[in-house]
Write a protein that holds these residues in place. Structure first.
Motif, mmCIF file in Angstrom:
data_model
loop_
_atom_site.group_PDB
_atom_site.id
_atom_site.type_symbol
_atom_site.label_atom_id
_atom_site.label_comp_id
_atom_site.label_asym_id
_atom_site.label_seq_id
_atom_site.Cartn_x
_atom_site.Cartn_y
_atom_site.Cartn_z
ATOM 1 N N ARG A 75 1.001 -1.088 0.389
ATOM 2 C CA ARG A 75 0.464 -0.010 -0.217
ATOM 3 C C ARG A 75 0.892 1.157 0.399
ATOM 4 N NH1 ARG A 75 -3.473 -1.169 5.182
ATOM 5 N NH2 ARG A 75 -1.370 -1.585 5.488
ATOM 6 N N ALA A 76 0.299 2.207 -0.733
ATOM 7 C CA ALA A 76 1.326 3.191 -0.454
ATOM 8 C C ALA A 76 0.710 4.160 1.066
ATOM 9 C CB ALA A 76 0.723 4.349 -1.362
ATOM 10 N N SER A 77 1.874 4.915 1.066
ATOM 11 C CA SER A 77 2.000 5.634 2.702
ATOM 12 C C SER A 77 1.333 6.475 2.115
ATOM 13 C CB SER A 77 4.153 5.936 2.368
ATOM 14 O OG SER A 77 4.008 7.200 2.064
ATOM 15 N N LYS A 78 0.955 8.014 3.358
ATOM 16 C CA LYS A 78 0.458 9.068 3.359
ATOM 17 C C LYS A 78 1.528 9.592 2.368
ATOM 18 C CE LYS A 78 -1.635 7.995 7.591
ATOM 19 N NZ LYS A 78 -1.799 7.314 9.272
ATOM 20 N N ALA A 79 2.253 9.733 2.218
ATOM 21 C CA ALA A 79 2.910 10.309 1.935
ATOM 22 C C ALA A 79 3.514 10.558 0.672
ATOM 23 C CB ALA A 79 4.869 10.793 2.265
ATOM 24 N N GLU A 80 3.319 9.041 -0.001
ATOM 25 C CA GLU A 80 3.456 8.832 -1.516
ATOM 26 C C GLU A 80 1.886 9.118 -2.088
ATOM 27 O OE1 GLU A 80 5.692 4.761 -2.753
ATOM 28 O OE2 GLU A 80 4.712 4.473 -0.602
#
Length: 563
Positions: A382-387
């Protein structure tokens, strides 16, 4: 008038005369006279499936139209919501509170039982005026149709006069059905907050010129004063060589974050906030929420710091720290004049030395800011929130963002240098404002000749409060993209648990903070008439957003993210 012309007809005519185009609401029997009058008007009734959704839509609409009004004096930046008796108003109090903290100029009304029937205590009864009073600038009931013209006019004026905010009017059934020969009163000119006390401005300029390492904290009253006020904040920062921060819980763009003197937002953390505000002289410009979420053990600002407060809300000046200077007035006009005085008073070499220290401060916090939202899940697909924020910025760089991302908010603020008038957020903190506000903002943008793409950026917990707000967007064909930052838990509560009790996730058994089983957000969106899509990897975010922005109507993108 006469010949069957009622209080409800007068009320609707007043809305039209003042420039209202939409009424957001959830109807009941005591509102039927207003609905009947609306049917014969040019106003559009925007149905919300819950009263708090209606109030949230009105708040997002009003905050967005305020930006439009800064460039077009013919725009009336007021949202109107119509609710139903005591339970309906009670349902709407959450977002009435949110509108209050956001300073959204909203006129909320609710039907009430006829005045000659209340002694029987019919169902749905309650003290409407008392319920709304703590969350409004003015709360009243129209007990006689003869008072209706002046009270409606007054409601709009109070909502629009700085500091702006919501008002409430209870409209009894007998008042709205009574016949009248009166008509709407003219609204008249709305006063500004003024230019401020010249002596206080002169004193502020002296203190800034004498300071060793002055800094400025800008708050959301700056953005509410207009784009020119943001420009004035830049002028003051440049004239005085100030290091600039955004107030805790900043929810609008009060300073360009790609400017060389921008350092950071002040986070709601006692140690970090105190460190960033540890200097000899501080300017607090238009602040209102600059404190931590829970009690702090020590002062956030040292008692010896010279504090200069300015803004259009007298209640906020000197509220948390003693004000060595307090300038009550329009943030933009005060800072523009203050910048001129400081420019004349400050030696150029002193200004250059200050700017060198600003750069050093920026470099010292750069690594910390860049790390926020990156997480530590190396093997998580999953993506990080930054990504997620980075991909959104690439795919929709010019979007107008309505935020309630909660734990995704600081990655958004730190990684996306949004333009002034480019964002509103849930300043009140209670979940359930962001999604309805995004719908209201999209309605507002639809009134412009060149509307911006509206991007609702909400956490999964926020989305699940009022997912049926999407029904309103589908019902009215509103063009809106909603991105759900979905980590399938209330991460903010887990973070606050660690903050209060110490340790790490492994040390706590979290109760009531995980969504198990997870809600199928795309299916939920589709059930309300929107398109829904699940995005499971970072690579899918950009193309999905681009496709959505190229299409019409509402779409909900459920993006899985890790903590």
């Amino acid at each position: 008038m006469g010949d069957g012309y009622t209080g409800a007809d007068l009320f609707v005519d007043a809305l039209e005369r003042y420039g209202v185009e939409y009424v957001f609401g959830n109807p009941g029997t005591t509102e039927l006279p207003v609905l009947k009058a609306l049917a014969g008007s040019d106003l559009e009734y925007v149905l919300g499936l819950h009263e708090d959704v209606a109030v949230g839509m009105a708040g997002g609409y009003a905050s967005t139209r305020r930006y439009h009004a800064h460039h077009d004096p013919d725009v009336l930046p007021v949202g109107v919501a119509n609710l139903h008796l005591a339970p309906g108003l009670a349902h709407g109090l959450g977002n009435l509170y949110a509108a209050k903290v956001a300073g959204a100029p909203v006129v909320v009304t609710a039907g009430n039982h006829s005045t000659d029937f209340r002694q029987e205590e019919p169902i749905l009864s309650g003290d409407l005026v008392g319920m709304a009073r703590q969350f409004t600038k003015w709360s009243a009931e129209v007990l006689d149709v003869r008072a209706l013209p002046s009270m409606v006019r007054r409601a709009f004026r109070v909502a629009l006069t700085p500091p702006t905010g919501p008002v409430f009017l209870a409209l009894p059934l007998d008042t709205m059905m009574a016949e009248t020969d009166a008509g709407p009163e003219r609204l008249g000119e709305i006063p500004t907050a003024g230019r401020g006390d010249r002596e206080q401005i002169d004193r502020a300029a002296e203190l800034l010129a004498e300071a060793d390492e002055p800094a400025m904290v800008v708050g959301d009253h700056v953005a509410r004063a207009g784009r020119d006020a943001v420009d004035s904040a830049v002028a003051l920062a440049e004239a005085a060589g100030l290091r600039v921060h955004g107030e805790i819980l900043a929810c609008e763009v009060n300073f360009p974050t790609d400017h060389d003197q921008w350092a950071s937002y002040v986070p709601p953390d006692e140690g970090l906030a105190a460190a960033l505000m540890d200097t000899d002289t501080l300017v607090f410009a238009g602040c209102s929420t600059n404190t931590t979420l829970v009690r702090h053990e020590n002062p956030l600002v040292d008692q010896g710091t010279t504090c200069i407060h300015l803004g259009q809300d007298a209640w906020e000046l000197g509220k948390h720290q003693p004000a060595d200077v307090a300038v009550l007035g329009d943030s933009g006009e005060v800072m523009a004049e203050l910048a001129e005085h400081v420019e004349e008073a400050l030696d150029g070499e002193v200004r250059r030395e200050r700017l060198e220290r600003v750069e050093e401060a920026r470099e010292s916090v750069a690594e910390t800011l860049a790390s926020i939202g990156t997480g530590n899940a190396e093997d998580d697909p999953r993506a990080s929130k930054a990504e997620l924020v980075d991909r959104l910025r690439e795919a929709a760089p010019d979007a107008y963002v309505v935020d309630e991302g909660v734990t995704s908010k600081y990655p958004l603020l730190n990684r996306w240098p949004l333009e002034p008038e480019g964002m509103i957020s849930n300043k009140g903190g209670g979940l359930g404002y962001g999604l309805p506000a995004a719908v209201g903002a999209a309605v507002a943008e639809g009134e412009r000749d060149d509307p911006r793409d509206v991007l609702g950026f909400v956490g999964d917990g926020s989305y699940l409060y009022y997912p049926h707000a999407i029904h309103t967007a589908a019902r009215h064909g509103i063009d809106l993209t909603v991105v759900v930052s979905d980590n399938r838990n209330y991460r903010i509560l887990k973070d606050n648990t660690i903050e209060l009790f110490g340790g790490t996730d492994a040390d706590h058994e979290y109760v009531g903070m995980d969504f198990e089983p997870p809600v199928d957000v795309p299916a939920n969106a589709e059930s309300h008439g929107a398109e829904g899509r699940l995005i499971e990897t970072p690579e899918g975010i950009g193309p999905a957003v681009e496709d959505t922005l190229a299409s019409d109507g509402p779409t909900v993108l459920d993006v899985l993210v890790h903590d």
